[in-house]
Design a protein around this motif. Structure first.
Motif, PDB file in Angstrom:
ATOM      1  N   VAL A  32      39.518  38.177  43.834  1.00  0.00           N
ATOM      2  CA  VAL A  32      39.099  39.530  43.456  1.00  0.00           C
ATOM      3  C   VAL A  32      38.641  40.311  44.684  1.00  0.00           C
ATOM      4  CG1 VAL A  32      37.460  40.885  42.092  1.00  0.00           C
ATOM      5  CG2 VAL A  32      38.503  38.849  41.101  1.00  0.00           C
TER       6      VAL A  32
ATOM      7  N   TYR B  68      40.666  35.017  33.412  1.00  0.00           N
ATOM      8  CA  TYR B  68      41.071  35.133  32.013  1.00  0.00           C
ATOM      9  C   TYR B  68      41.790  33.883  31.513  1.00  0.00           C
ATOM     10  CZ  TYR B  68      39.738  39.996  31.270  1.00  0.00           C
ATOM     11  OH  TYR B  68      39.029  41.158  31.087  1.00  0.00           O
TER      12      TYR B  68
ATOM     13  N   THR C 182      33.921  42.795  33.636  1.00  0.00           N
ATOM     14  CA  THR C 182      35.122  42.039  34.006  1.00  0.00           C
ATOM     15  C   THR C 182      36.393  42.731  33.537  1.00  0.00           C
ATOM     16  OG1 THR C 182      34.783  40.686  32.016  1.00  0.00           O
ATOM     17  CG2 THR C 182      34.010  39.774  34.096  1.00  0.00           C
TER      18      THR C 182
ATOM     19  N   LEU D 125      39.338  43.514  36.071  1.00  0.00           N
ATOM     20  CA  LEU D 125      40.531  42.669  36.002  1.00  0.00           C
ATOM     21  C   LEU D 125      41.724  43.350  35.332  1.00  0.00           C
ATOM     22  CD1 LEU D 125      38.880  39.218  35.186  1.00  0.00           C
ATOM     23  CD2 LEU D 125      39.601  40.125  37.392  1.00  0.00           C
TER      24      LEU D 125
ATOM     25  N   ASN E 113      44.138  37.275  37.572  1.00  0.00           N
ATOM     26  CA  ASN E 113      43.767  36.986  36.184  1.00  0.00           C
ATOM     27  C   ASN E 113      43.395  35.526  35.972  1.00  0.00           C
ATOM     28  OD1 ASN E 113      46.261  35.845  36.513  1.00  0.00           O
ATOM     29  ND2 ASN E 113      47.168  36.714  34.668  1.00  0.00           N
TER      30      ASN E 113
END
Length: 238
Positions: A123, A59, A41, A45, A56
């Motif tokens: 993503v 996160y 990840t 990212l 993000n």
């Protein structure tokens, strides 16, 4: 005067549940930190395509988990101490903290369920944009190729879910690692869209199981803390 009989059993039962809750908070904190620094990840990212940063949203959820784990450890300690000391004040504070945590967890669960596919979708869109730029090779400053190669090397995949993605390993060896033969290259190369879905769905599944276990523990703790609080109040009368 201390509590006696069944109330005393509840006191120690609440202590055990709080210790489990404290441990669960530590586990959630540890898992969140692992997810935050997981190489797959992190590699994806932290990518930047021109001026655009990779999504993000994942996160944000991880930072919330880190905060929840830390708060759970504090609340678990508060509950353990309140149960052993038989303090109505501490148990009342503990119950209030549990209600707030439970409400936040329910709200986070609803948000996560509604947006469970959005993280992977964002993503994949970011990957598709980088893939198009890598194929077009618009300029020397274009870093689409580097972004795409990072995806391919990290996830062991090549190309999106379309016809171009299927033939990409055959005509763009600079983007995809080539297998021993043409057949292996075509049939053993996974789509990056599929790999992205697997990456995030697996982690969200792990978070979901942890949330359900913690919610069940919290419900039992709320019940036991109120029963113990009432038992302490009644024992002080006699």
């Amino acid at each position: 005067m201390g509590v006696e009989g069944c109330t005393k059993c509840i006191k120690y039962l609440l202590f055990v549940f709080n210790f489990i809750f404290w441990l669960a908070g530590g586990i959630i904190l540890g898992v969140a930190l692992w997810l935050r620094h997981d190489s797959q990840t992190t590699n994806i990212l932290y990518l930047q395509l021109g001026d655009k940063q990779a999504p993000n949203t994942f996160y944000v959820g991880i930072y919330i988990l880190i905060a929840v784990g830390a708060v759970m450890m504090f609340v678990g300690f508060l509950g353990c101490y309140g149960a052993i000391q038989e303090s109505q004040c501490l148990l009342g504070t503990f119950f209030t903290c549990l209600v707030i945590l439970f409400a936040c967890e329910v709200a986070a669960g609803i948000w996560g369920f509604v947006n469970k596919d959005q993280i992977a979708k964002d993503v994949k869109q970011f990957y598709d944009q980088a893939f198009q730029q890598a194929l077009m090779a618009e300029s020397e400053t274009n870093n689409g190729k580097a972004v795409v190669k990072t995806f391919h090397e990290t996830l062991d995949c090549c190309g999106p879910d379309n016809a171009i993605g299927v033939i990409t390993p055959l005509w763009r060896e600079d983007l995809c690692s080539k297998k021993d033969s043409v057949l292996k290259t075509v049939f053993e190369t996974s789509s990056c869209h599929k790999k992205i879905d697997e990456l995030f769905s697996g982690k969200l599944y792990l978070i979901g199981i942890a949330a359900i276990v913690v919610a069940v523990i919290m419900i039992f703790e709320m019940i036991l803390s109120m029963v113990l609080c009432c038992g302490i109040r009644n024992s002080s009368v006699y």
